[in-house]
Design a protein around this motif. Structure first.
Motif, PDB file in Angstrom:
ATOM      1  N   GLU A  90       0.830  -1.210   0.000  1.00 59.85           N
ATOM      2  CA  GLU A  90       0.000   0.000   0.000  1.00 59.85           C
ATOM      3  C   GLU A  90       0.862   1.258   0.000  1.00 59.85           C
ATOM      4  OE1 GLU A  90      -1.188  -2.025   3.638  1.00 59.85           O
ATOM      5  OE2 GLU A  90      -0.289  -2.996   1.908  1.00 59.85           O
ATOM      6  N   GLU A  91       2.014   1.211   0.720  1.00 58.97           N
ATOM      7  CA  GLU A  91       2.890   2.388   0.778  1.00 58.97           C
ATOM      8  C   GLU A  91       3.382   2.754  -0.627  1.00 58.97           C
ATOM      9  OE1 GLU A  91       3.488  -0.381   2.488  1.00 58.97           O
ATOM     10  OE2 GLU A  91       3.398   0.098   4.632  1.00 58.97           O
ATOM     11  N   PHE A  92       3.811   1.728  -1.360  1.00 60.73           N
ATOM     12  CA  PHE A  92       4.309   1.940  -2.725  1.00 60.73           C
ATOM     13  C   PHE A  92       3.193   2.511  -3.596  1.00 60.73           C
ATOM     14  CE2 PHE A  92       5.216  -0.139  -6.984  1.00 60.73           C
ATOM     15  CZ  PHE A  92       6.192   0.766  -7.341  1.00 60.73           C
ATOM     16  N   PHE A  93       1.983   1.970  -3.433  1.00 59.12           N
ATOM     17  CA  PHE A  93       0.835   2.427  -4.224  1.00 59.12           C
ATOM     18  C   PHE A  93       0.488   3.874  -3.878  1.00 59.12           C
ATOM     19  CE2 PHE A  93      -3.803   3.040  -4.439  1.00 59.12           C
ATOM     20  CZ  PHE A  93      -3.992   2.887  -5.805  1.00 59.12           C
ATOM     21  N   PHE A  94       0.331   4.161  -2.575  1.00 55.88           N
ATOM     22  CA  PHE A  94      -0.113   5.495  -2.159  1.00 55.88           C
ATOM     23  C   PHE A  94       0.952   6.569  -2.341  1.00 55.88           C
ATOM     24  CE2 PHE A  94      -3.436   3.200   0.312  1.00 55.88           C
ATOM     25  CZ  PHE A  94      -4.532   3.860  -0.222  1.00 55.88           C
ATOM     26  N   SER A 274       3.172  19.093  -2.562  1.00 57.33           N
ATOM     27  CA  SER A 274       1.809  19.236  -2.039  1.00 57.33           C
ATOM     28  C   SER A 274       1.343  17.942  -1.375  1.00 57.33           C
ATOM     29  CB  SER A 274       0.867  19.605  -3.190  1.00 57.33           C
ATOM     30  OG  SER A 274      -0.472  19.423  -2.824  1.00 57.33           O
ATOM     31  N   TYR A 275       1.588  16.812  -2.049  1.00 54.64           N
ATOM     32  CA  TYR A 275       1.141  15.500  -1.544  1.00 54.64           C
ATOM     33  C   TYR A 275       1.807  15.178  -0.203  1.00 54.64           C
ATOM     34  CZ  TYR A 275      -0.179  10.549  -1.727  1.00 54.64           C
ATOM     35  OH  TYR A 275      -0.717   9.319  -1.448  1.00 54.64           O
ATOM     36  N   MET A 276       3.135  15.360  -0.161  1.00 54.20           N
ATOM     37  CA  MET A 276       3.893  15.009   1.054  1.00 54.20           C
ATOM     38  C   MET A 276       3.624  16.001   2.195  1.00 54.20           C
ATOM     39  SD  MET A 276       5.112  12.221   0.236  1.00 54.20           S
ATOM     40  CE  MET A 276       5.418  11.310  -1.267  1.00 54.20           C
ATOM     41  N   LEU A 277       3.345  17.259   1.845  1.00 51.32           N
ATOM     42  CA  LEU A 277       3.005  18.251   2.878  1.00 51.32           C
ATOM     43  C   LEU A 277       1.720  17.826   3.600  1.00 51.32           C
ATOM     44  CD1 LEU A 277       3.361  21.135   4.190  1.00 51.32           C
ATOM     45  CD2 LEU A 277       1.868  21.973   2.369  1.00 51.32           C
ATOM     46  N   ALA A 278       0.699  17.466   2.815  1.00 55.73           N
ATOM     47  CA  ALA A 278      -0.579  17.050   3.409  1.00 55.73           C
ATOM     48  C   ALA A 278      -0.400  15.785   4.246  1.00 55.73           C
ATOM     49  CB  ALA A 278      -1.614  16.834   2.315  1.00 55.73           C
ATOM     50  N   GLU A 279       0.333  14.798   3.705  1.00 57.22           N
ATOM     51  CA  GLU A 279       0.547  13.550   4.441  1.00 57.22           C
ATOM     52  C   GLU A 279       1.318  13.818   5.744  1.00 57.22           C
ATOM     53  OE1 GLU A 279      -0.462  10.310   3.869  1.00 57.22           O
ATOM     54  OE2 GLU A 279      -1.699  11.099   2.234  1.00 57.22           O
ATOM     55  N   GLY A 280       2.305  14.714   5.666  1.00 60.14           N
ATOM     56  CA  GLY A 280       3.104  15.059   6.847  1.00 60.14           C
ATOM     57  C   GLY A 280       2.279  15.751   7.924  1.00 60.14           C
ATOM     58  N   LEU A 283      -3.039  14.970   6.987  1.00 65.64           N
ATOM     59  CA  LEU A 283      -4.222  15.207   6.142  1.00 65.64           C
ATOM     60  C   LEU A 283      -4.216  14.219   4.984  1.00 65.64           C
ATOM     61  CD1 LEU A 283      -3.869  19.102   6.095  1.00 65.64           C
ATOM     62  CD2 LEU A 283      -5.533  17.802   7.434  1.00 65.64           C
ATOM     63  N   SER A 284      -5.060  14.455   3.986  1.00 68.38           N
ATOM     64  CA  SER A 284      -5.127  13.545   2.840  1.00 68.38           C
ATOM     65  C   SER A 284      -4.320  14.094   1.667  1.00 68.38           C
ATOM     66  CB  SER A 284      -6.584  13.341   2.420  1.00 68.38           C
ATOM     67  OG  SER A 284      -6.646  12.677   1.183  1.00 68.38           O
ATOM     68  N   GLY A 285      -3.246  13.393   1.315  1.00 66.20           N
ATOM     69  CA  GLY A 285      -2.407  13.808   0.189  1.00 66.20           C
ATOM     70  C   GLY A 285      -3.142  13.773  -1.128  1.00 66.20           C
ATOM     71  N   ILE A 286      -4.109  12.848  -1.255  1.00 70.25           N
ATOM     72  CA  ILE A 286      -4.857  12.701  -2.510  1.00 70.25           C
ATOM     73  C   ILE A 286      -5.706  13.934  -2.778  1.00 70.25           C
ATOM     74  CG2 ILE A 286      -6.731  11.391  -3.590  1.00 70.25           C
ATOM     75  CD1 ILE A 286      -5.468   8.927  -2.219  1.00 70.25           C
ATOM     76  N   VAL A 287      -6.434  14.393  -1.756  1.00 71.07           N
ATOM     77  CA  VAL A 287      -7.263  15.598  -1.907  1.00 71.07           C
ATOM     78  C   VAL A 287      -6.360  16.784  -2.241  1.00 71.07           C
ATOM     79  CG1 VAL A 287      -8.922  17.135  -0.763  1.00 71.07           C
ATOM     80  CG2 VAL A 287      -8.924  14.709  -0.220  1.00 71.07           C
ATOM     81  N   SER A 288      -5.220  16.876  -1.547  1.00 71.40           N
ATOM     82  CA  SER A 288      -4.297  17.990  -1.724  1.00 71.40           C
ATOM     83  C   SER A 288      -3.730  18.043  -3.147  1.00 71.40           C
ATOM     84  CB  SER A 288      -3.160  17.865  -0.708  1.00 71.40           C
ATOM     85  OG  SER A 288      -2.264  18.927  -0.848  1.00 71.40           O
ATOM     86  N   ILE A 289      -3.224  16.907  -3.643  1.00 71.46           N
ATOM     87  CA  ILE A 289      -2.587  16.899  -4.973  1.00 71.46           C
ATOM     88  C   ILE A 289      -3.617  17.103  -6.085  1.00 71.46           C
ATOM     89  CG2 ILE A 289      -2.644  14.401  -5.471  1.00 71.46           C
ATOM     90  CD1 ILE A 289       0.293  14.703  -6.439  1.00 71.46           C
ATOM     91  N   LEU A 290      -4.851  16.681  -5.841  1.00 66.45           N
ATOM     92  CA  LEU A 290      -5.927  16.880  -6.816  1.00 66.45           C
ATOM     93  C   LEU A 290      -6.174  18.370  -7.028  1.00 66.45           C
ATOM     94  CD1 LEU A 290      -8.390  15.945  -8.502  1.00 66.45           C
ATOM     95  CD2 LEU A 290      -9.685  15.881  -6.384  1.00 66.45           C
ATOM     96  N   PHE A 291      -6.305  19.122  -5.922  1.00 63.53           N
ATOM     97  CA  PHE A 291      -6.574  20.557  -6.039  1.00 63.53           C
ATOM     98  C   PHE A 291      -5.333  21.319  -6.504  1.00 63.53           C
ATOM     99  CE2 PHE A 291     -10.324  19.345  -3.680  1.00 63.53           C
ATOM    100  CZ  PHE A 291     -11.301  20.158  -4.260  1.00 63.53           C
TER     101      PHE A 291
END
Length: 539
Positions: A90-94, A274-280, A283-291
């Motif tokens: 899952e880590e590799f996927f996400f 953006s993705y790693m900031l949200a995960e750190g 929060l949700s990196g997916i929502v963050s990188i989408l916007f």
């Protein structure tokens, strides 16, 4: 962002006494097999498309290749060290496969049609996904009470409902493009699928938190607050990073010939930031990188030089295509290799029925709400609603969350959910994906191609894979007395006022153009982005 670099994550933890040279050889063989499967998948997909064979779409072909190779590896005496390179992590996927797919979805989503139809898309993606996950969770729980299915605690049923409500219509969208279906329907399915993944993962994580804090007795109101915190916080982080990148590229003066390499490197790094900031931040990196993708396409992209624009469009399309195909192969291989709990066939059978019912509750109730606010000529027709219901395939996101549930839930519970999700993913991708062409013809929503569909939509269509928000002045008098309709129409008007705000203030501030120039700029860019297949996006 290379697909193969992060395989260090996937290297076997215990070398079992094998030498480093032997491990390196196993790694080489594992990666070689993956590259061979990718090549085979792309070639097979191309051949199937050329011969207009819609019964086996590209995603289904990739999944089948993974299943067949995984099955052969399972029955043969393949070395454990080689097999370890194929385990679905899952880590590799996400962290590595999902970000480019989700970013491309946001990046290829033209802001005009998205915001002009914001009401309908948000209703389907947010309210609809919430309805679908709750309905699925409640039905699975009731099924357990009536001894129809394996009995799970209520919160775990809601977790299953959340993860299985993540749709992935990549197969359906590719067939929509091939057959030239109605552009309004395409915009709805694409827009819903883009936001749906983000919503599903936020719901799953919220329910997972509720389960782990069940003893603290959090009430329903706190659950909603926690969910909104995650979703709004992630969206703010993504938009903030997008706007920061726009200002950097506007004022840094990188759009000169000898700095193009630097310009492209910086642009490619921002989405991951953006993705790693949200995960750190939890929060949700997916929502963050989408916007971030949506904001960077609308503002940052126009601040790049022409060559860099061409490069980043092609680059993100390329990397998301590779990641998407790899995900389906990877998933197929893992399904064949994983241990499954087939003792609860009833759970799988009834889950398939329950998600069909939940999808119907989602689509038809949301369509009814959307139609309340629309004039007669812009209502979502019943045949489009049926096509929307049918296009709710389950894919990689549901699979990855189910795999995560194996670790999150007690022994047996997570395994049952994982096996059910696996069966649902394979059935929907192969059966529904393969029969989409027939379904579209039966519902008579197949056009003569996008270009003819564009011309028939006339002024309501803005030439950018979407349709413009209608003017409601004439309809105000007709709908006298209906307060719900009036409220919904006010929401539509607020979307139009956002467009004015964007044109008059945001675009001049964040880009090197004024609002009118940006409108002119949008038109040629839309055609060039389609040329690199920008609307092949994720589902």
């Amino acid at each position: 962002m290379s697909i193969h670099d992060p395989h260090q994550l996937m290297a076997p933890a215990d070398s079992n006494g094998t030498t480093p040279a032997k491990e390196q050889q196993a790694a080489g063989v594992g990666i070689l097999l993956q590259i061979m499967m990718l090549v085979l998948s792309f070639v097979l997909g191309h051949v199937l498309r050329r011969h207009k064979f819609y019964y086996l779409p590209e995603a289904s072909a990739s999944l089948l290749i993974g299943l067949i190779v995984g099955g052969l590896a399972n029955i043969s005496d393949t070395e454990t060290s080689i097999r370890a390179w194929f385990n679905f992590h899952e880590e590799f996927f996400f962290l590595f496969l999902l970000p480019p797919i989700i970013f491309q979805s946001g990046f290829s989503l033209s802001p005009k049609p998205f915001f002009s139809n914001f009401g309908a898309i948000v209703t389907f993606a947010i309210l609809g996904t919430f309805i679908a996950s709750v309905v699925t969770g409640v039905l699975v729980y009731l099924g357990g009470l009536m001894y129809l299915t394996y009995r799970l605690p209520f919160v775990e049923c809601l977790m299953f409902g959340a993860l299985i409500s993540a749709t992935d219509p990549v197969t359906v969208l590719s067939i929509f493009q091939e057959l030239g279906t109605d552009t309004n329907l395409y915009a709805l399915v694409f827009g819903e699928s883009v936001l749906n993944d983000a919503m599903a993962i936020s719901l799953y994580r919220t329910m997972s938190l509720v389960r782990s804090h069940a003893s603290s007795g959090e009430n329903f109101f706190m659950v909603i607050v926690r969910f909104l915190e995650t979703f709004v916080g992630s969206m703010s982080a993504g938009v903030g990073v997008g706007f920061t990148s726009a200002l950097l590229f506007k004022y840094a003066g990188l759009d000169i010939d000898n700095l193009q390499n630097l310009e492209c490197c910086l642009f490619v790094l921002f989405p991951y930031f953006s993705y790693m900031l949200a995960e750190g931040l939890g929060l949700s990196g997916i929502v963050s990188i989408l916007f971030t993708g949506m904001v960077m396409k609308h503002y940052t992209y126009s601040n790049l030089s022409e060559n860099s624009q061409r490069f980043v469009s092609a680059f993100f399309h390329l990397i998301s295509s590779l990641a998407e195909t790899f995900v389906f192969i990877y998933m197929g291989f893992d399904i064949a290799m994983e241990k499954h709990s087939w003792s609860h066939v009833g759970f799988i059978f009834f889950s398939i029925i329950f998600i069909g019912v939940a999808r119907a509750a989602n689509v038809f109730s949301c369509a009814y709400l959307v139609n309340l606010s629309r004039p007669a000529h812009r209502q979502i027709p019943v045949k489009h609603q049926k096509a929307l219901w049918y296009s709710g395939l389950r894919g990689a996101m549901a699979f990855a969350l189910a795999l995560q549930s194996v670790h999150d839930l007690p022994e047996g519970h997570g395994q049952t959910i994982f096996t059910a999700t696996t069966a649902i993913v394979v059935l929907t991708v192969l059966l529904i994906g393969g029969s989409t062409g027939t379904m579209l013809e039966a519902l008579q929503v197949v056009g003569d191609g996008h270009e003819s569909t564009l011309s028939t939509l006339g002024e309501t269509f803005d030439g950018n894979h979407g349709y413009m928000a209608p003017s409601y002045e004439d309809d105000e008098e007709e709908s006298s007395g209906n307060r719900i309709k009036m409220k919904l129409k006010e929401l539509h008007k607020s979307a139009a006022s956002f467009t004015a705000l964007d044109r008059n203030y945001l675009t001049p501030f964040f880009t090197s153009q004024n609002g009118d120039e940006a409108e002119e700029f949008d038109e040629p860019m839309s055609s060039s982005s389609r040329a690199v297949g920008s609307f092949h996006g994720h589902g």
